[in-house]
Design a protein around this motif. Structure first.
Motif, mmCIF file in Angstrom:
data_model
loop_
_atom_site.group_PDB
_atom_site.id
_atom_site.type_symbol
_atom_site.label_atom_id
_atom_site.label_comp_id
_atom_site.label_asym_id
_atom_site.label_seq_id
_atom_site.Cartn_x
_atom_site.Cartn_y
_atom_site.Cartn_z
ATOM 1 N N ASP A 54 30.199 8.496 42.383
ATOM 2 C CA ASP A 54 29.737 8.652 41.004
ATOM 3 C C ASP A 54 30.682 7.994 40.000
ATOM 4 O O ASP A 54 30.457 8.049 38.806
ATOM 5 C CB ASP A 54 29.596 10.145 40.670
ATOM 6 C CG ASP A 54 28.805 10.390 39.394
ATOM 7 O OD1 ASP A 54 27.754 9.741 39.217
ATOM 8 O OD2 ASP A 54 29.239 11.215 38.575
ATOM 9 N N GLN A 72 33.717 8.826 39.032
ATOM 10 C CA GLN A 72 34.413 9.755 38.156
ATOM 11 C C GLN A 72 35.896 9.365 38.113
ATOM 12 O O GLN A 72 36.593 9.449 39.108
ATOM 13 C CB GLN A 72 34.263 11.185 38.667
ATOM 14 C CG GLN A 72 32.877 11.762 38.487
ATOM 15 C CD GLN A 72 32.536 11.960 37.027
ATOM 16 O OE1 GLN A 72 33.236 12.641 36.293
ATOM 17 N NE2 GLN A 72 31.437 11.349 36.597
ATOM 18 N N SER A 115 38.501 10.720 36.386
ATOM 19 C CA SER A 115 39.287 11.780 35.755
ATOM 20 C C SER A 115 39.532 12.854 36.800
ATOM 21 O O SER A 115 38.994 12.794 37.907
ATOM 22 C CB SER A 115 38.559 12.354 34.531
ATOM 23 O OG SER A 115 37.301 12.890 34.897
ATOM 24 N N GLN A 128 34.625 16.162 42.659
ATOM 25 C CA GLN A 128 34.148 15.600 41.394
ATOM 26 C C GLN A 128 32.820 16.241 40.971
ATOM 27 O O GLN A 128 32.585 16.472 39.781
ATOM 28 C CB GLN A 128 34.011 14.080 41.493
ATOM 29 C CG GLN A 128 35.337 13.334 41.633
ATOM 30 C CD GLN A 128 36.176 13.368 40.363
ATOM 31 O OE1 GLN A 128 35.923 14.114 39.423
ATOM 32 N NE2 GLN A 128 37.203 12.528 40.324
ATOM 33 N N LYS A 160 32.116 18.500 37.412
ATOM 34 C CA LYS A 160 30.994 18.380 36.471
ATOM 35 C C LYS A 160 30.260 19.715 36.306
ATOM 36 O O LYS A 160 29.861 20.067 35.187
ATOM 37 C CB LYS A 160 30.050 17.274 36.946
ATOM 38 C CG LYS A 160 30.640 15.873 36.812
ATOM 39 C CD LYS A 160 29.659 14.789 37.221
ATOM 40 C CE LYS A 160 29.421 14.795 38.723
ATOM 41 N NZ LYS A 160 28.496 13.709 39.127
ATOM 42 N N GLY A 203 28.535 9.101 34.642
ATOM 43 C CA GLY A 203 28.250 10.140 35.623
ATOM 44 C C GLY A 203 28.052 11.528 35.044
ATOM 45 O O GLY A 203 27.117 12.244 35.425
ATOM 46 N N LEU A 204 28.894 11.936 34.115
ATOM 47 C CA LEU A 204 28.765 13.281 33.560
ATOM 48 C C LEU A 204 27.486 13.410 32.743
ATOM 49 O O LEU A 204 26.743 14.383 32.884
ATOM 50 C CB LEU A 204 29.986 13.617 32.692
ATOM 51 C CG LEU A 204 29.935 14.975 31.988
ATOM 52 C CD1 LEU A 204 29.849 16.114 32.990
ATOM 53 C CD2 LEU A 204 31.153 15.155 31.076
#
Length: 417
Positions: A138, A140, A142, A157, A161, A185-186
């Motif tokens: 995805d 991510q 972070s 991940q 979320k 993604g989020l």
């Protein structure tokens, strides 16, 4: 005697470190414990540079192959140095440079709209294939959330979320602003899991392109829109505001501006969530290597620098959670994945980039293990009755979202309804 040897004599009291100078002379430091690390320097000037400014010069010497590891890894070398300097403290020259950098940090963290866009482009507008080498599917980029240490990166991940969505208490039809939306993604997950309408903003053209492609491919482009826009240029009101991994780029000069804007854009009964790297000690400076090569204009704040700006903006802190070692686990997974595909990165970007990236991932992981870095999630509201009395709803909604993601549940309702 070389100033570097004198420095190492004072600093390295434990471990097993051998330095070989440009003339081939070797000196060993430490108490002969732990993995053996052997470092070779290839020219005399680099010895002086490391002695005077180790925080930057070691990284640059490694990037330029003026410093090589003949035994041991970059991670082991940096771990040895960090653990020793925690006991002995940094050398005098480094302390002086740090004080000078602290005194002038306002200039380097001055991030008006144009400069903020250039800083974002520096890191994110590189060939996207690089990120494909080490991020989860995805993308991510972070800190992940590890319910337990045996969870793999992709699931951690997804858990991150869900954790964020539960704290936002998103319900169907709500308008959500994602400040620093990355590769989308989020925002896409909030649309899928909570049936929210999402506006994601980024300053990276490459992130914008990929996020829009993903939304269109998933059939969500009418529900999730991504824009190339600075947070200071947004005017609409939102039920929910979320920012993950973007606040580190704001700059301490602009904290009041950031939270004033969140207050302005958040509806009266709204909820915002800020997810950012932080430091558990007092205010400091950005690591000079990170500032120069990785995240120009960036800064990792102490909570003592963040909370006053929140209070002055009129926002109410509803909840704070500290994630301690979660980013260390995330960075370990990224570094393992990157090193496993290092040859592909070298073909894309060259050897110097690979050395820089390896140093960045190793040093960042160690910062979370030994140097007081952490991640905070701050939940913000404007009205004290905007959320339930207890935190139980977070757990309930997180479990409901997990069931939906697994295909065994319905879209989330607000907890208790």
């Amino acid at each position: 005697m070389s100033p570097l040897w004198l420095l190492l004599d004072r600093v390295v009291t434990s471990g097993n470190l051998t330095f070989i100078d440009a003339d081939g002379r070797a000196r060993t430091y430490g108490d002969n414990t732990g993995p053996q690390v052997v470092v070779r320097l290839h020219d005399k000037p680099v010895e002086w540079r490391i002695a005077l400014d180790p925080g930057l010069a070691i990284a640059e010497a490694f990037m330029d192959a003026r410093l090589n590891l003949e035994q041991g890894s970059v991670y082991e070398f940096l771990e040895l140095l960090i653990r020793n300097t925690q006991r002995t403290g940094p050398p005098g020259s480094a302390r002086l440079l740090d004080r000078m950098r602290y005194a002038t940090r306002w200039a380097r963290q001055y991030n008006p709209v144009g400069r903020a866009a250039r800083n974002a482009s520096h890191h994110y507008d590189i060939p996207p294939e690089i990120y494909d080498l080490f991020l989860d599917p995805d993308w991510q980029y972070s800190c992940a959330y590890f319910p337990h240490e045996n969870v793999d990166l992709a699931e951690a991940q997804r858990a991150k979320k869900r954790h964020i969505a539960a704290k936002l208490r998103v319900s169907p039809g709500q308008d959500v602003l994602d400040i620093g939306s990355g590769w989308g993604g989020l925002g896409l997950s909030l649309a899928q899991l909570a049936d929210a309408r999402v506006t994601g903003i980024t300053l990276s053209n490459e992130q914008l392109r990929r996020a829009r492609e993903r939304a269109k491919k998933m059939g969500l482009d009418s529900q999730v829109r991504f824009e190339l826009r600075d947070y200071r240029k947004v005017e609409e009101k939102f039920d929910r505001i979320v920012s993950v991994g973007m606040f580190e780029h704001v700059g301490v000069n602009h904290y009041q501006e950031f939270f004033n804007q969140v207050y302005k854009l958040l509806k009266d009964d709204g909820v915002a969530l800020l997810h950012s790297i932080g430091r558990s000690d007092t205010p400091g400076i950005t690591n000079p290597f990170i500032e120069k090569y990785i995240f120009p204009g960036g800064y990792i704040p102490s909570l003592s620098e963040v909370i006053p700006a929140i209070e002055r903006a009129g926002l109410v802190v509803a909840d704070i959670e500290i994630l301690r070692l979660h980013y260390a686990h995330t960075l370990r997974a990224w570094r393992d994945a990157f090193m496993a595909r290092r040859d592909e990165a070298k073909r894309l970007m060259g050897e110097r980039f690979c050395r820089m990236w390896e140093f960045y991932l190793a040093g960042s992981e160690l910062a979370f293990r030994y140097q007081g870095m952490m991640v905070f999630q701050i939940q913000l509201i404007k009205q004290v009755d905007a959320l339930p009395l207890t935190r139980d709803y977070m757990v309930e909604d997180e479990r409901r979202l997990e069931a939906i993601e697994a295909g065994g549940g319905q879209r989330p309702r607000l907890a208790g309804t």
